[in-house]
Design an enzyme around this catalytic site. Structure first.
Site, PDB file in Angstrom:
ATOM      1  N   HIS A 224      40.110  63.063  38.609  1.00  0.00           N
ATOM      2  CA  HIS A 224      40.150  61.822  39.124  1.00  0.00           C
ATOM      3  C   HIS A 224      39.807  61.805  40.620  1.00  0.00           C
ATOM      4  CE1 HIS A 224      40.757  57.656  40.573  1.00  0.00           C
ATOM      5  NE2 HIS A 224      40.536  57.404  39.141  1.00  0.00           N
TER       6      HIS A 224
ATOM      7  N   ASP B 186      41.281  57.352  31.067  1.00  0.00           N
ATOM      8  CA  ASP B 186      40.330  57.084  29.713  1.00  0.00           C
ATOM      9  C   ASP B 186      40.718  58.124  28.738  1.00  0.00           C
ATOM     10  OD1 ASP B 186      38.856  55.254  30.879  1.00  0.00           O
ATOM     11  OD2 ASP B 186      37.763  56.547  32.011  1.00  0.00           O
TER      12      ASP B 186
END
Ligand code: ACO
Length: 431
Positions: A308, A366
């Site tokens: 991320h 996710d």
């Protein structure tokens, strides 16, 4: 935004420039370079905005090192456990948790706007049946500006408010209809006696031929998915919405731009890409091969659902999502799901691998959301549309914040030009 007494000094060609340093209520200080070009005649260079604050905001704060996500100050894990999506929407839009009366009023306003203009059906029918639901959503949401003229005046606070409520209320209907159209089933109209998540599940899975009972555990899991994706400060799609709206474009056009940006596999498309990757891996014995590929500099493959831009520690949303995944699979009696086995083993092996530890790559939200959505019966093509439904409130809250700031300007980045310098046109016969 507090002006501090601190300044930063830039020395360039023997001359010094004092740059103000600004402090927020949390997070790193920022160097104010707004006057840099007029004073020093230089731009700054930051592709991907890795070190650039593009705006000030009071909505969401992320501490990537701690793995903390706060909406208006409230930690996401507390909101996911104690609150629900529409309350979080209120919080993001208006800044504080609602009283019981405020929440009731807000829920009633959202509920009354769940239907879409009947003529929009014809718009859907113009798409090919095999169109990706995200392609349909980009088109349909953009077309809302042609259906709801009375809420496109961005200078009117009342119209801004109506546009916000319309968008949050209609997005589940728009996404569910994109799905229904895609699979060739009749559109199911919203039912206003159901809560937000249950209504969405029903519009996706009910058919006129038989009754459909929404399972409350699945509705709760759906609501959590919405809540966990509601906002994430200045991510790519939100920045897209802000940039589009900086020109004065109407809110529906701006949100359509956000949806387009969200579609990419590095952003909202990651949960679809992640599940497809888990299926491709297939069995736990193939995991080392895929980890080796992810580490190979010459192979563009990346472990989807890992890493991320901001979180350099566990994504706090991933923890809640993992728990939700366990609950849903348990309820549905599919705890021996091979995809889940691969996901769990992949997570374990990657977290033990020095490559991922050194680069601070952890599972993101996710990684687990795709597993839950598949267990609920959604095809992978619906994963990103569901993300778009959830993130609508974040886009709208950030858009409203930007619009109510009288000092906001059109976004216009600069560039470092590396192309040809001036040269004269050569007639075609002489080239
Ligand atoms: N697998 C393998 N290596 C990775 C991964 C990954 N998933 N993510 C990053 N890296 C490596 C990069 O190769 C790079 O290595 P290097 O320093 O040797 O060149 C290093 O880690 C840093 O990566 P960057 O791409 O510079 O990091 P950035 O902050 O730009 O990217 C991103 C973040 C796009 C999320 C990236 O981690 C990624 O592509 N992940 C997979 C896609 C994904 O899951 N996206 C969902 C994001 S969450 C969301 O949108 C809700």
């Amino acid at each position: 935004m507090k002006d501090t007494t601190k300044t930063a000094t830039l020395t360039l060609n023997g001359q010094s420039y004092e740059l103000p340093v600004l402090s927020g209520t949390a997070g790193p200080d920022v160097i104010d370079i707004r006057k840099l070009y007029t004073q020093a005649g230089v731009f700054t260079y930051d592709p991907g905005f890795t070190s650039t604050a593009s705006c000030d905001s009071t909505i969401t704060y992320i501490d990537g090192e701690k793995g903390e996500l706060l909406h208006r100050g409230y930690p996401i894990d507390q909101l996911a456990e104690k609150s629900h999506y529409l309350e979080v929407c209120y919080l993001l839009l208006y800044g504080d948790l609602p009283t019981a009366a405020e929440l009731e009023d807000f829920e009633s306003r959202v509920t009354k706007h769940t239907m879409v203009h009947e003529q929009m059906q014809y718009f859907y029918r113009g798409f090919r049946r095999d169109a990706h639901p995200m392609a349909i959503m980009v088109g349909v949401v953009g077309a809302m500006s042609a259906f709801y003229h009375d809420s496109t005046d961005i200078n009117d606070p009342w119209q801004r408010e109506v546009a916000s409520i319309r968008m949050i209320a209609k997005m589940p209907t728009i996404a569910a209809w994109a799905y229904k159209y895609h699979i060739g089933q009749p559109f199911v109209y919203p039912r206003n006696d159901l809560d937000y998540a249950s209504n969405f599940l029903r519009m996706c899975f009910a058919v006129p031929a038989e009754d459909y009972e929404v399972n409350p555990i699945l509705a709760r899991a759906m609501d959590r998915i919405f809540t966990l994706h509601a906002d994430h400060e200045q991510n790519a799609s939100t920045s897209t919405v802000r940039l589009a709206s900086s020109s004065g474009a109407n809110p529906f056009a701006c949100i359509a731009a956000g949806i387009a940006c969200l579609w990419g596999p590095a952003h909202g498309g990651a949960n679809q890409a992640c599940l497809e990757m888990l299926k491709e891996i297939g069995t736990p014995d193939r995991i080392p091969e895929f980890i080796a590929r992810a580490k190979d500099k010459n192979d563009p493959f990346r472990l989807m659902g890992f890493g991320h831009r901001v979180y350099k520690n566990f994504d706090p949303r991933a923890k809640v999502m993992k728990q939700s995944a366990d609950e849903v699979l348990d309820l549905l009696g599919i705890d021996d799901n091979p995809i889940l086995q691969v996901a769990k083993e992949l997570e374990k092996q990657a977290l033990e691998d020095p490559y991922f530890a050194e680069k601070k790559l952890f599972p993101n939200v996710d990684f687990y959301s795709g597993i839950i959505l598949e267990a609920m019966g959604f095809p992978t093509s619906m994963f990103t549309p569901i993300f778009a439904v959830s993130r609508t409130v974040g886009w709208i809250s950030q858009w409203k914040e930007q619009q109510s700031d009288p000092a906001h300007k059109i976004g216009r980045p600069r560039q470092l030009y590396l192309g040809a310098t001036r040269r004269d046109y050569v007639d075609i016969e002489n080239r």
